[in-house]
Design a protein around this motif. Structure first.
Motif, PDB file in Angstrom:
ATOM      1  N   THR A 123       0.829  -1.210   0.000  1.00  0.00           N
ATOM      2  CA  THR A 123       0.000   0.000   0.000  1.00  0.00           C
ATOM      3  C   THR A 123       0.861   1.256   0.000  1.00  0.00           C
ATOM      4  OG1 THR A 123      -1.765  -1.169   1.176  1.00  0.00           O
ATOM      5  CG2 THR A 123      -1.820   1.241   1.236  1.00  0.00           C
ATOM      6  N   GLU A 124       1.965   1.235   0.739  1.00  0.00           N
ATOM      7  CA  GLU A 124       2.810   2.424   0.849  1.00  0.00           C
ATOM      8  C   GLU A 124       3.331   2.864  -0.520  1.00  0.00           C
ATOM      9  OE1 GLU A 124       2.478   0.338   4.625  1.00  0.00           O
ATOM     10  OE2 GLU A 124       3.107  -0.340   2.625  1.00  0.00           O
ATOM     11  N   ASP A 125       3.813   1.910  -1.311  1.00  0.00           N
ATOM     12  CA  ASP A 125       4.310   2.239  -2.651  1.00  0.00           C
ATOM     13  C   ASP A 125       3.167   2.599  -3.590  1.00  0.00           C
ATOM     14  OD1 ASP A 125       6.888   1.803  -1.859  1.00  0.00           O
ATOM     15  OD2 ASP A 125       7.066  -0.179  -2.778  1.00  0.00           O
ATOM     16  N   SER A 126       2.087   1.837  -3.491  1.00  0.00           N
ATOM     17  CA  SER A 126       0.951   2.067  -4.368  1.00  0.00           C
ATOM     18  C   SER A 126       0.340   3.448  -4.149  1.00  0.00           C
ATOM     19  CB  SER A 126      -0.099   0.981  -4.130  1.00  0.00           C
ATOM     20  OG  SER A 126      -1.121   1.013  -5.085  1.00  0.00           O
ATOM     21  N   ALA A 127       0.308   3.892  -2.888  1.00  0.00           N
ATOM     22  CA  ALA A 127      -0.253   5.209  -2.576  1.00  0.00           C
ATOM     23  C   ALA A 127       0.578   6.324  -3.197  1.00  0.00           C
ATOM     24  CB  ALA A 127      -0.343   5.392  -1.066  1.00  0.00           C
ATOM     25  N   VAL A 128       1.900   6.155  -3.217  1.00  0.00           N
ATOM     26  CA  VAL A 128       2.773   7.149  -3.844  1.00  0.00           C
ATOM     27  C   VAL A 128       2.490   7.225  -5.346  1.00  0.00           C
ATOM     28  CG1 VAL A 128       5.171   7.727  -4.389  1.00  0.00           C
ATOM     29  CG2 VAL A 128       4.574   6.895  -2.103  1.00  0.00           C
ATOM     30  N   LEU A 129       2.317   6.066  -5.974  1.00  0.00           N
ATOM     31  CA  LEU A 129       2.031   6.040  -7.405  1.00  0.00           C
ATOM     32  C   LEU A 129       0.668   6.659  -7.706  1.00  0.00           C
ATOM     33  CD1 LEU A 129       3.338   2.459  -8.274  1.00  0.00           C
ATOM     34  CD2 LEU A 129       4.488   4.641  -8.676  1.00  0.00           C
ATOM     35  N   LEU A 130      -0.326   6.352  -6.877  1.00  0.00           N
ATOM     36  CA  LEU A 130      -1.643   6.943  -7.110  1.00  0.00           C
ATOM     37  C   LEU A 130      -1.597   8.457  -6.937  1.00  0.00           C
ATOM     38  CD1 LEU A 130      -4.586   6.162  -7.792  1.00  0.00           C
ATOM     39  CD2 LEU A 130      -5.071   6.363  -5.344  1.00  0.00           C
ATOM     40  N   ASP A 131      -0.805   8.918  -5.987  1.00  0.00           N
ATOM     41  CA  ASP A 131      -0.680  10.361  -5.791  1.00  0.00           C
ATOM     42  C   ASP A 131      -0.087  11.026  -7.032  1.00  0.00           C
ATOM     43  OD1 ASP A 131      -0.830  12.693  -3.970  1.00  0.00           O
ATOM     44  OD2 ASP A 131       1.352  12.702  -4.207  1.00  0.00           O
ATOM     45  N   ALA A 132       0.888  10.373  -7.663  1.00  0.00           N
ATOM     46  CA  ALA A 132       1.475  10.921  -8.893  1.00  0.00           C
ATOM     47  C   ALA A 132       0.428  11.008  -9.996  1.00  0.00           C
ATOM     48  CB  ALA A 132       2.643  10.040  -9.342  1.00  0.00           C
ATOM     49  N   VAL A 133      -0.433  10.008 -10.067  1.00  0.00           N
ATOM     50  CA  VAL A 133      -1.503  10.011 -11.062  1.00  0.00           C
ATOM     51  C   VAL A 133      -2.523  11.102 -10.742  1.00  0.00           C
ATOM     52  CG1 VAL A 133      -3.460   8.679 -11.931  1.00  0.00           C
ATOM     53  CG2 VAL A 133      -1.226   7.590 -11.683  1.00  0.00           C
ATOM     54  N   LYS A 134      -2.886  11.218  -9.469  1.00  0.00           N
ATOM     55  CA  LYS A 134      -3.882  12.210  -9.062  1.00  0.00           C
ATOM     56  C   LYS A 134      -3.465  13.630  -9.464  1.00  0.00           C
ATOM     57  CE  LYS A 134      -5.623  12.171  -4.941  1.00  0.00           C
ATOM     58  NZ  LYS A 134      -5.783  12.054  -3.471  1.00  0.00           N
ATOM     59  N   LYS A 135      -2.196  13.952  -9.268  1.00  0.00           N
ATOM     60  CA  LYS A 135      -1.715  15.293  -9.572  1.00  0.00           C
ATOM     61  C   LYS A 135      -1.908  15.650 -11.039  1.00  0.00           C
ATOM     62  CE  LYS A 135       1.753  15.437  -5.873  1.00  0.00           C
ATOM     63  NZ  LYS A 135       3.200  15.398  -5.546  1.00  0.00           N
ATOM     64  N   GLU A 136      -1.858  14.657 -11.900  1.00  0.00           N
ATOM     65  CA  GLU A 136      -1.976  14.896 -13.334  1.00  0.00           C
ATOM     66  C   GLU A 136      -3.401  14.709 -13.865  1.00  0.00           C
ATOM     67  OE1 GLU A 136       0.425  15.937 -15.366  1.00  0.00           O
ATOM     68  OE2 GLU A 136       1.944  15.975 -13.787  1.00  0.00           O
ATOM     69  N   LEU A 137      -4.148  13.769 -13.276  1.00  0.00           N
ATOM     70  CA  LEU A 137      -5.407  13.357 -13.892  1.00  0.00           C
ATOM     71  C   LEU A 137      -6.660  13.786 -13.152  1.00  0.00           C
ATOM     72  CD1 LEU A 137      -4.559   9.702 -15.019  1.00  0.00           C
ATOM     73  CD2 LEU A 137      -4.199  11.852 -16.242  1.00  0.00           C
ATOM     74  N   ASN A 198       8.045   5.198 -15.875  1.00  0.00           N
ATOM     75  CA  ASN A 198       9.417   5.493 -15.454  1.00  0.00           C
ATOM     76  C   ASN A 198       9.476   6.134 -14.062  1.00  0.00           C
ATOM     77  OD1 ASN A 198      10.786   4.562 -17.824  1.00  0.00           O
ATOM     78  ND2 ASN A 198      10.038   6.394 -18.904  1.00  0.00           N
ATOM     79  N   HIS A 199       8.432   5.927 -13.286  1.00  0.00           N
ATOM     80  CA  HIS A 199       8.442   6.430 -11.918  1.00  0.00           C
ATOM     81  C   HIS A 199       9.548   5.725 -11.123  1.00  0.00           C
ATOM     82  CE1 HIS A 199       7.149   7.315  -7.812  1.00  0.00           C
ATOM     83  NE2 HIS A 199       6.359   8.252  -8.310  1.00  0.00           N
ATOM     84  N   PRO A 200      10.261   6.448 -10.259  1.00  0.00           N
ATOM     85  CA  PRO A 200      11.354   5.829  -9.495  1.00  0.00           C
ATOM     86  C   PRO A 200      10.955   4.536  -8.772  1.00  0.00           C
ATOM     87  CG  PRO A 200      11.394   8.198  -9.199  1.00  0.00           C
ATOM     88  CD  PRO A 200      10.157   7.899  -9.992  1.00  0.00           C
ATOM     89  N   ILE A 201       9.746   4.476  -8.262  1.00  0.00           N
ATOM     90  CA  ILE A 201       9.317   3.261  -7.578  1.00  0.00           C
ATOM     91  C   ILE A 201       9.300   2.082  -8.541  1.00  0.00           C
ATOM     92  CG2 ILE A 201       7.253   2.114  -6.621  1.00  0.00           C
ATOM     93  CD1 ILE A 201       6.758   4.584  -4.944  1.00  0.00           C
ATOM     94  N   ASN A 202       8.853   2.314  -9.766  1.00  0.00           N
ATOM     95  CA  ASN A 202       8.807   1.217 -10.727  1.00  0.00           C
ATOM     96  C   ASN A 202      10.193   0.841 -11.243  1.00  0.00           C
ATOM     97  OD1 ASN A 202       6.097   0.440 -10.782  1.00  0.00           O
ATOM     98  ND2 ASN A 202       5.549   2.199 -12.053  1.00  0.00           N
ATOM     99  N   ILE A 203      11.061   1.793 -11.342  1.00  0.00           N
ATOM    100  CA  ILE A 203      12.442   1.476 -11.719  1.00  0.00           C
ATOM    101  C   ILE A 203      13.063   0.560 -10.674  1.00  0.00           C
ATOM    102  CG2 ILE A 203      14.757   2.444 -12.017  1.00  0.00           C
ATOM    103  CD1 ILE A 203      13.394   4.920 -13.264  1.00  0.00           C
ATOM    104  N   GLU A 204      12.830   0.874  -9.399  1.00  0.00           N
ATOM    105  CA  GLU A 204      13.363   0.035  -8.316  1.00  0.00           C
ATOM    106  C   GLU A 204      12.687  -1.330  -8.294  1.00  0.00           C
ATOM    107  OE1 GLU A 204      15.922   0.427  -6.132  1.00  0.00           O
ATOM    108  OE2 GLU A 204      16.366   2.084  -7.521  1.00  0.00           O
ATOM    109  N   ARG A 205      11.392  -1.375  -8.564  1.00  0.00           N
ATOM    110  CA  ARG A 205      10.681  -2.655  -8.563  1.00  0.00           C
ATOM    111  C   ARG A 205      11.269  -3.595  -9.620  1.00  0.00           C
ATOM    112  NH1 ARG A 205       6.239  -3.168  -5.709  1.00  0.00           N
ATOM    113  NH2 ARG A 205       5.304  -4.747  -7.050  1.00  0.00           N
ATOM    114  N   LYS A 206      11.545  -3.066 -10.797  1.00  0.00           N
ATOM    115  CA  LYS A 206      12.098  -3.913 -11.848  1.00  0.00           C
ATOM    116  C   LYS A 206      13.504  -4.401 -11.494  1.00  0.00           C
ATOM    117  CE  LYS A 206      10.750  -1.000 -15.222  1.00  0.00           C
ATOM    118  NZ  LYS A 206      10.514  -0.472 -16.594  1.00  0.00           N
ATOM    119  N   LYS A 207      14.280  -3.569 -10.813  1.00  0.00           N
ATOM    120  CA  LYS A 207      15.614  -3.994 -10.365  1.00  0.00           C
ATOM    121  C   LYS A 207      15.513  -5.166  -9.390  1.00  0.00           C
ATOM    122  CE  LYS A 207      18.016   0.466 -10.827  1.00  0.00           C
ATOM    123  NZ  LYS A 207      18.667   1.576 -10.074  1.00  0.00           N
ATOM    124  N   LYS A 208      14.424  -5.185  -8.610  1.00  0.00           N
ATOM    125  CA  LYS A 208      14.220  -6.251  -7.618  1.00  0.00           C
ATOM    126  C   LYS A 208      13.512  -7.473  -8.198  1.00  0.00           C
ATOM    127  CE  LYS A 208      13.814  -2.933  -3.796  1.00  0.00           C
ATOM    128  NZ  LYS A 208      12.892  -2.329  -2.789  1.00  0.00           N
TER     129      LYS A 208
END
Length: 401
Positions: A123-137, A198-208
């Motif tokens: 949830t912690e990571d997902s909330a950050v991603l949703l916030d990025a979407v909210k700001k734009e959409l 290309n959100h930083p969270i997703n870049i890190e997720r793919k590395k893991k």
């Protein structure tokens, strides 16, 4: 008498070649369920009414005693209750998953959906991603709300209920003809990919080695629900324990107590012990008569197509939920009636829900139920007994006697 429902979401399955033609329930090592089955009634029940979509929304309403044909107004409005959204009668709620799409294609429409849960994102990571979407959409009339893990919410002011495709029904498929016809929702989904890929969270997720959470997916539209009080209907004080907003929302709607458990996340490695302890505590110390313990893991493992992990989820349910609840209630000197069941099948073979009847087991610590021979709990054995409940919302009457 204390009453317990243990709901292994999506636990029922079809025979699996990898398991020698057995189902997950037949294969899993479940000594506690085997013990209870020695004096329990097993049978089959139709939790999803004919003609309705096979989802946890309709099915869990049935298990709680609410006829989905009367009370169901959509999945997302129930989740809105859990999140605390005060919907207007003219609002429409949509589930907003953050999913994983393939990234090699040039056009959004040509991508495939490969994971409806983005590797069960926290949830912690997902909330950050949703916030990025909210700001734009986010715009007038369209408001996003954070839920749990990959499961979020969009509320449309003065919206229309529209047919939308469930993401777990189209895993591995090209998304082009699965997208909403509504141009605003379609545009939001396309733009969300550009924001998230290309959100930083997703870049890190793919590395893991984790699936990136790179797109929104809307589904499950509905209007404000109008459930009636569970206690008023059954004369019993009830509580809900679940990590899933849908189940917590159903509980809010029918005025049951919602018990939050730290570490309960809807995944395979949820806090089973915390859920079991919370169930015993509320039954013994809070004057609760009935508790509904919902475990999402078998359903998630079915959607993932993982035989090994689905078997493990059922074993965890047996060892870490059913056994400690039974021992805790009996150890406190109380009698118990326990209903153990899935809400619907989630067969590994197709990685989505079906509307087939499912097996249930009803146990009473004070007497033997059902007729000899008493068989271990499984789909085949339950069907062989010839006990069938056509209207799933009536099954609770067998429990609450």
């Amino acid at each position: 008498m204390k009453y317990v429902v243990v709901l292994g979401d999506g636990m029922a399955d079809w025979p699996i070649e990898e398991l020698g033609g057995k189902t997950v329930l037949e294969t899993a090592n479940t000594p506690m369920m085997d013990k209870l089955s020695e004096t329990a009634e097993i049978g089959m029940v139709r939790t999803v009414p004919k003609g309705m979509s096979p989802g946890s929304d309709t099915a869990n309403l049935s298990v709680l005693g609410y006829n989905p044909k009367k009370y169901y107004s959509g999945r997302s409005p129930l989740e809105a209750l859990s999140i605390g959204v005060d919907m207007k009668d003219t609002d429409v709620a949509l589930r907003c998953n953050i999913v994983t799409l393939t990234e090699d294609e040039d056009r959004y429409e040509d991508r495939k959906i490969i994971d409806h849960s983005s590797s069960e994102i926290a949830t912690e990571d997902s909330a950050v991603l949703l916030d990025a979407v909210k700001k734009e959409l986010e715009r007038d009339g369209y408001k996003f709300y954070v839920g749990t893990s990959y499961r979020h919410l969009l509320i449309i002011d003065n919206g229309n209920v529209m047919p939308l495709v469930q993401p777990h029904d189209v895993l591995g498929q090209v998304v082009g003809d699965k997208l909403p016809e509504d141009p605003v929702l379609r545009d939001m989904m396309v733009r969300s990919y550009d924001i998230l890929v290309n959100h930083p969270i997703n870049i890190e997720r793919k590395k893991k080695g984790l699936n990136p959470a790179n797109s929104l997916w809307f589904w499950g539209a509905g209007t404000k629900p109008a459930l009636t009080s569970f206690e008023g209907k059954t004369k019993r004080k009830g509580a809900m324990i679940s990590a899933v907003d849908l189940l917590k929302g159903i509980a809010v709607g029918c005025e049951m107590k919602v018990i939050l458990v730290d570490g309960a996340n809807g995944g395979l490695n949820t806090n089973y012990e915390g859920k079991a302890k919370a169930a015993v505590d509320t039954l013994i110390n809070d004057g609760t008569d009935f508790v509904y313990v919902h475990v999402e893991a078998p359903d998630e493992m079915g959607h993932q197509g993982s035989v090994e992990r689905k078997v493990k989820s059922v074993e965890y349910l047996d060892e870490r939920i059913i056994k400690p609840i039974y021992e805790g209630v009996i150890g406190a000197g109380e009698d118990i009636r326990m209903l153990i069941m899935p809400d619907h099948p989630t067969p590994i073979e197709i990685r989505t829900h079906t509307d087939e009847p499912i097996p249930y087991m009803l146990y009473d610590s004070t007497k033997t139920l059902g007729e000899d021979p008493h068989l271990p709990y499984s789909e085949k054995n339950a069907e062989s007994k010839g006990v069938f409940v056509e209207d799933g919302y009536c099954l609770i009457d067998k429990l609450l006697v």
